[in-house]
Design a protein around this motif. Structure first.
Motif, PDB file in Angstrom:
ATOM      1  N   SER A  44     -15.471  67.606  81.081  1.00 32.79           N
ATOM      2  CA  SER A  44     -16.533  68.484  80.596  1.00 32.79           C
ATOM      3  C   SER A  44     -17.893  67.853  80.808  1.00 32.79           C
ATOM      4  O   SER A  44     -18.846  68.526  81.234  1.00 32.79           O
ATOM      5  N   ALA A  45     -17.980  66.567  80.545  1.00 29.42           N
ATOM      6  CA  ALA A  45     -19.257  65.887  80.742  1.00 29.42           C
ATOM      7  C   ALA A  45     -19.646  65.893  82.211  1.00 29.42           C
ATOM      8  O   ALA A  45     -20.793  66.177  82.574  1.00 29.42           O
ATOM      9  N   ALA A  46     -18.666  65.604  83.070  1.00 31.87           N
ATOM     10  CA  ALA A  46     -18.944  65.571  84.509  1.00 31.87           C
ATOM     11  C   ALA A  46     -19.439  66.926  84.989  1.00 31.87           C
ATOM     12  O   ALA A  46     -20.434  67.034  85.712  1.00 31.87           O
ATOM     13  N   LEU A  47     -18.745  67.993  84.547  1.00 32.39           N
ATOM     14  CA  LEU A  47     -19.132  69.327  84.987  1.00 32.39           C
ATOM     15  C   LEU A  47     -20.540  69.656  84.507  1.00 32.39           C
ATOM     16  O   LEU A  47     -21.324  70.296  85.220  1.00 32.39           O
ATOM     17  N   LEU A  48     -20.868  69.187  83.305  1.00 32.85           N
ATOM     18  CA  LEU A  48     -22.207  69.455  82.773  1.00 32.85           C
ATOM     19  C   LEU A  48     -23.272  68.796  83.646  1.00 32.85           C
ATOM     20  O   LEU A  48     -24.251  69.428  84.040  1.00 32.85           O
ATOM     21  N   ILE A  49     -23.033  67.533  83.995  1.00 32.65           N
ATOM     22  CA  ILE A  49     -24.030  66.827  84.804  1.00 32.65           C
ATOM     23  C   ILE A  49     -24.174  67.492  86.168  1.00 32.65           C
ATOM     24  O   ILE A  49     -25.281  67.735  86.653  1.00 32.65           O
ATOM     25  N   ALA A  50     -23.039  67.820  86.786  1.00 28.30           N
ATOM     26  CA  ALA A  50     -23.095  68.447  88.104  1.00 28.30           C
ATOM     27  C   ALA A  50     -23.844  69.773  88.029  1.00 28.30           C
ATOM     28  O   ALA A  50     -24.673  70.085  88.893  1.00 28.30           O
ATOM     29  N   SER A  51     -23.567  70.564  86.977  1.00 27.14           N
ATOM     30  CA  SER A  51     -24.249  71.852  86.845  1.00 27.14           C
ATOM     31  C   SER A  51     -25.742  71.651  86.649  1.00 27.14           C
ATOM     32  O   SER A  51     -26.561  72.312  87.290  1.00 27.14           O
ATOM     33  N   LEU A  52     -26.095  70.727  85.792  1.00 26.59           N
ATOM     34  CA  LEU A  52     -27.513  70.499  85.533  1.00 26.59           C
ATOM     35  C   LEU A  52     -28.221  70.009  86.790  1.00 26.59           C
ATOM     36  O   LEU A  52     -29.360  70.400  87.069  1.00 26.59           O
ATOM     37  N   SER A  53     -27.543  69.180  87.537  1.00 26.44           N
ATOM     38  CA  SER A  53     -28.143  68.698  88.777  1.00 26.44           C
ATOM     39  C   SER A  53     -28.367  69.852  89.740  1.00 26.44           C
ATOM     40  O   SER A  53     -29.387  69.939  90.414  1.00 26.44           O
ATOM     41  N   SER A  54     -27.413  70.768  89.776  1.00 25.53           N
ATOM     42  CA  SER A  54     -27.545  71.906  90.673  1.00 25.53           C
ATOM     43  C   SER A  54     -28.641  72.857  90.198  1.00 25.53           C
ATOM     44  O   SER A  54     -29.358  73.467  90.991  1.00 25.53           O
ATOM     45  N   ILE A  55     -28.792  72.964  88.883  1.00 22.23           N
ATOM     46  CA  ILE A  55     -29.824  73.835  88.325  1.00 22.23           C
ATOM     47  C   ILE A  55     -31.220  73.290  88.617  1.00 22.23           C
ATOM     48  O   ILE A  55     -32.158  74.037  88.861  1.00 22.23           O
ATOM     49  N   GLY A  56     -31.335  71.971  88.662  1.00 24.04           N
ATOM     50  CA  GLY A  56     -32.641  71.378  88.911  1.00 24.04           C
ATOM     51  C   GLY A  56     -33.290  70.889  87.650  1.00 24.04           C
ATOM     52  O   GLY A  56     -34.490  71.085  87.430  1.00 24.04           O
ATOM     53  N   LEU A  57     -32.512  70.255  86.797  1.00 24.41           N
ATOM     54  CA  LEU A  57     -33.077  69.689  85.575  1.00 24.41           C
ATOM     55  C   LEU A  57     -33.909  68.466  85.940  1.00 24.41           C
ATOM     56  O   LEU A  57     -33.446  67.617  86.679  1.00 24.41           O
ATOM     57  N   PRO A  58     -35.135  68.352  85.414  1.00 25.92           N
ATOM     58  CA  PRO A  58     -35.945  67.176  85.709  1.00 25.92           C
ATOM     59  C   PRO A  58     -35.186  65.913  85.327  1.00 25.92           C
ATOM     60  O   PRO A  58     -34.532  65.861  84.286  1.00 25.92           O
TER      61      PRO A  58
END
Lengths: 508, 500
Positions: free
Chosen positions: A380-394
């Motif tokens: 779950s943590a990994a998926l969160l980071i990958a999603s946020l990276s794809s979204i473009g979180l600063p």
């Protein structure tokens, strides 16, 4: 080891590996896997050597190796890299061992053939990025279709045959049109340099000297081929099929590297070879890019299948890259290049994570999941980071690319309106919507499906793969300069090539 | 006519003499040895090797044989002819080998004498077709090829489709050669000569009735178009290719087509040429607009061939349609009317010959074992028989024209010739055709590798000699696809036609 032959070593190591692989007994699956992995790791090591000797101040091609090949047509084996190709070369050789590692358990039939095709694919991808001769480039570009066709067609999902044939037909149509354009350009060179040639360095002086309407046709032919590969709206229809049906390794390679070949082609060939035409068509292509950004995001939002969702998000993200290229400012172009790498890392990571969970539960339907947070916390943590990276979180990589592209597009004298930036920016918001919504439905809530209750969490191998990607996701997000400065001078050179008027010769 | 003159002329047709002697020898041995027919193929191979030896010598020649006061010469010995004769011999060698291995041919053992004799009849006819410079000789050699091939197409008497194929072949062949003869007689009526060189100088110097001339030109083309299976004279091709024994199909699709194209190029170039400009473009006598004619013909031929191939379930029939399509691509090289185009045709043909022979050989090996040529019966072949599967894949990829195979080189040179002549539209039509072609070729690939095999269908071993021959055919396709300078040099040497 001679420095100028280093690229050839990189290019031929996987080829040699693929050929050596043929002598292995097909029963020794583990040896085959280890051998394939080590070959790709060696290739990555060689690429790091190139990186260490690369001179980022020099805007021209480095590590150039040129050997006459077909003297009748002045075709030579000509390889070399600049900052742009180096970044993509690094991405390719970095992703390939990870994909091989990711399919350690997932691919358990015909392992030998799979590893063979993956290594061949790597040769093709490397070849595309290092070729400085259009003929050589074309050979790699086309030859890569065959391993990809088999990877999707043999190890793919249920509709794999449909998807692989569609993939093949789409790309082939585009590349044949490019072939005619390459020949046309080579024949036109006769009027400028005096003989038929496909040498890119020579052609850089030929293309801009052509009459405007010739340039337009040639530009369109090249751009069409690249647009299919990127894929630019409305030529994207092959992508969701190919992605959904491909095995995880195929999807990662497809998203991380193959799509980049299209955008790479735009920067390497379309802009410097046909500058006037590129400037003429830039607004139209930017409009298509923006449509792609929004369309891809909207379609991704309503997907029920996780893999299809990520596939459509690719359409959206690649739209940003194309917008960045055709805004033609230093910032936007640099943003586009870093965004290519970003997309490779974050979408690669997303496809990998979808694959991880699919291996365990054999479903990709979002509605089958829910409440995974408690069952598989690491995942779950990994998926969160990958999603946020794809979204473009600063703070993560996606932000840098998108920010630079939007900034560059806003300032662009060529596009000359803030409209592009505004509409493209909505794409960022949408991407937050579809990714977080998917995340919420998959990870939070109650466990709907009793079968899911005993899913094992990510194992060490999988954590290792994700961690490797994560290093760069964070690195680019926090200190992008390491990477931006590699391509800085090369980007500036391309922009000079586009903006310097060339004395027009009499068109032949 | 003195002895010296005759000897000199015979000296120039040594390859033809070698084939003719081998033919006689075959008949004799068949008569003497009675039921022991094992030697026949080896005699055939010896004859072919002798012919090949003499052909190599002809690459350096440039002269006319059988020149008399009333005739400028009947037969030409030049590098161009040597190349196409080389292709015929190359194909024949493989076809003889295929025949030794073919179950279809083995079944009619007692008639092997006829079989090899007829093949040599065809070869002899083709040789003369390739090197003739006189309309009468052209017609006779064409008929020699046709008659031998009618019989060969129906050689296996037991199969119904064999007889059907042979009958169709006779009817179409008879009509088209009749039409051609009519055209020749008109041309003779106008010019008073049957020699191509004489006709050329006549039509350049004196005024010729336009319409009649066009008529005769087109009528003569009908006969040639039938041989190269250009649309709309292609109707016999699918039926004959499907019905004939595979060895003969392979032979027809390569050797017979080579002879047809050699004849076409010679006929057009010698008869109609005014001059060749510095860039290599042919200036033709503007009586017939051959350029437009070939453009339309090639578009029709390749489009029809490719689209018809899409619907075929029988691999042999599919390859028949694909060979029609390839005739269309080759006609593109004619439409350019330049030396560049001719180089392209020669390269394309060399590659096409190797590839097609290979493809038919695999089809034959599989048909020997499973008794079917249906594409759906090939499912999973790539797994049970990886060697056959990979070879067939290489041949099909080369026929599609993808790098790194030799087929791509053929297409490349064709496109270069077209673009150089500023015929971009035609190049685009050709490439769209390639996409259509890709679809039916990968359909076979799909069955080979992506479909699951039915259990135990392909349990057999490929013998060592068959494997070796397969490698001999498949390896050059990859090697020439990566390093094709030798091929290009060969083509440049071979485009030399006597007189120009």
């Amino acid at each position: 080891m001679e420095t100028n032959q280093l690229l050839s070593y990189i290019l031929f190591t996987p080829l040699l590996g693929a050929l050596l692989l043929l002598v292995f007994q097909r029963e020794n699956e583990n040896e085959i896997r280890i051998f394939g992995l080590s070959i790709s790791v060696i290739t990555f090591g060689l690429t790091l050597m190139v990186l260490s000797k690369f001179d980022s101040i020099n805007p021209g091609f480095q590590f150039v190796h040129k050997v006459p090949w077909i003297t009748n047509l002045n075709i030579s084996y000509h390889v070399g890299i600049d900052g742009l190709s180096l970044l993509l070369l690094l991405l390719t050789t970095f992703i390939t061992p990870l994909t091989l590692l990711s399919s350690w358990k997932a691919i358990n039939k015909k392992v030998k053939e799979f590893t063979f095709f993956m290594l061949l694919l790597e040769v093709g991808m490397i070849g595309v990025f290092v070729s400085l001769d259009l003929f050589l480039f074309y050979v790699f570009w086309e030859a890569m279709l065959i391993p990809m066709y088999f990877i999707i067609g043999i190890w793919g999902g249920e509709r794999r045959i449909y998807a692989s044939v569609k993939f093949f037909l789409f790309t082939m149509t585009g590349s044949l049109i490019m072939l005619v354009a390459i020949i046309w350009l080579g024949v036109s060179a006769g009027g400028v340099v005096g003989h038929f040639t496909t040498d890119l360095v020579e052609l850089y002086s030929v293309g801009p000297a052509l009459a405007k309407n010739f340039q337009n046709w040639l530009f369109l032919a090249f751009a069409l081929s690249f647009a299919i590969k990127i894929p630019l709206f409305p030529l994207h229809t092959w992508l969701p099929d190919a992605h959904v049906e491909a095995p995880t390794a195929g999807s990662i390679i497809l998203a991380a590297v193959l799509l980049k070949m299209g955008t790479y082609g735009l920067i390497r060939f379309c802009l410097p070879l046909f500058p006037e035409a590129a400037i003429t068509f830039a607004p139209f292509l930017s409009v298509l890019a923006v449509i792609g950004i929004i369309y891809g995001a909207l379609v991704a939002m309503v997907q029920k299948d996780m893999k299809k969702l990520v596939a459509y998000s690719s359409v959206s993200h690649l739209g940003f890259v194309v917008l960045g290229i055709f805004a033609m400012t230093q910032e936007s172009m640099q943003g586009a290049i870093i965004q290519m790498v970003n997309h490779g890392l974050s979408t690669g990571a997303l496809f990998f994570l979808v694959g991880v969970i699919y291996e365990r539960s054999h479903t990709r339907e979002i509605s089958d999941y829910g409440g995974l947070a408690k069952i598989v916390p690491v995942y779950s943590a990994a998926l969160l980071i990958a999603s946020l990276s794809s979204i473009g979180l600063p703070g993560l990589n996606g932000f840098i690319g998108e920010f630079l592209i939007l900034l560059g597009a806003f300032k662009s004298p060529l596009l000359n309106t803030w409209g592009f930036t505004v509409f493209a920016a909505t794409g960022v918001i949408f991407s937050a919507v579809y990714l977080l919504w998917m995340y919420q439905r998959v990870i939070f809530g109650v466990v709907k499906n009793p079968k899911m209750e005993h899913l094992p969490d990510m194992n060490k191998r999988e954590i290792f793969i994700f961690a490797s990607l994560l290093i760069f996701i964070v690195w680019i997000g926090v200190y992008p300069n390491t990477f931006l400065k590699i391509s800085d001078r090369s980007t500036a050179r391309v922009l000079i090539q586009v903006n310097t008027p060339v004395p027009r010769e009499i068109p032949k | 006519m003195n002895v010296d003159y005759l000897v000199n002329s015979l000296y120039l047709i040594k390859p033809e003499l070698a084939i003719a002697s081998a033919l006689v020898l075959l008949v004799l041995i068949d008569l003497i040895m009675g039921n022991n027919k094992k030697f026949l193929p080896y005699v055939a191979i010896a004859g072919l090797i002798a012919a090949a030896y003499f052909i190599i010598g002809q690459f350096g020649m440039n002269s006319l044989a059988f020149v008399s006061k009333s005739n400028k010469g009947m037969i030409i010995a030049d590098p161009f002819g040597a190349f196409f004769k080389g292709i015929v011999v190359f194909a024949s060698l493989f076809v003889v080998y295929f025949s030794i291995k073919s179950d279809e041919i083995k079944a009619s053992f007692e008639r092997h004498g006829e079989y090899y004799t007829l093949i040599f009849g065809m070869i002899l006819g083709m040789f003369f077709m390739i090197s003739a410079s006189d309309l009468i000789l052209i017609y006779i050699s064409l008929e020699l090829v046709s008659f031998s091939s009618y019989v060969l197409a129906g050689f296996t008497k037991t199969a119904l489709r064999n007889s059907e194929a042979a009958l169709k072949y006779v009817i179409y062949g008879g009509v088209s050669s009749g039409i051609m003869l009519f055209g020749i007689s008109i041309l003779y009526g106008i010019t008073g000569s049957t020699n191509l060189y004489e006709i050329n100088s006549l039509i350049q110097s004196s005024s010729i009735p336009n319409l009649t001339f066009i008529l005769s030109g087109i009528l003569i083309f009908v006969g040639i178009g039938y041989k190269i299976s250009a649309a709309p004279f292609h109707f016999w091709t699918p039926d004959v290719y499907e019905g004939a024994p595979i060895t003969i199909t392979a032979f027809l699709s390569v050797a017979s087509k080579a002879a047809g194209f050699a004849l076409l190029i010679r006929f057009i170039k010698i008869t109609f040429i005014k001059s060749v400009d510095s860039a290599g473009y042919w200036q033709l006598v503007d009586l017939i607009d051959w350029k437009t004619f070939f453009i339309f013909l090639s578009i029709i031929t390749m489009t029809l061939g490719n689209f018809a191939a899409l619907w075929q379930d029988n691999l042999k029939r599919m390859l028949a349609y694909s060979s029609i399509a390839h005739a269309g691509y080759l006609l593109l090289g004619m439409a350019v009317l330049s030396n560049q185009g001719m180089i392209a045709i020669i390269i394309y043909f060399a590659v096409y010959a190797i590839t097609n022979l290979g493809a038919f050989f695999v089809v034959m090996l599989i048909a020997n074992k499973i008794g079917s040529e249906n594409i759906d019966d090939y499912k999973g072949l790539g797994y049970s028989q990886p060697f056959l599967g990979v070879s067939l894949a290489i041949f099909l990829i080369s026929l599609t024209g993808l790098p790194p195979t030799a087929g791509f080189i053929g297409k490349l040179y064709l496109f270069i010739a077209l673009v150089d002549a500023k015929m971009i539209t035609l190049a685009v039509i050709a490439l769209l055709n390639s996409v259509v072609a890709l679809y039916y070729y990968i359909r076979v690939l799909k069955n080979l590798f992506l479909s699951r095999p039915a259990n135990g269908t392909f349990e057999f071993k490929v013998s060592f000699s068959n494997g070796l021959v397969l490698v001999l055919l498949a390896a050059p396709i990859i090697i020439l696809g990566i390093y094709f300078t030798p091929l290009v040099d060969l083509a440049k040497n071979s485009m030399q036609i006597l007189g120009f």
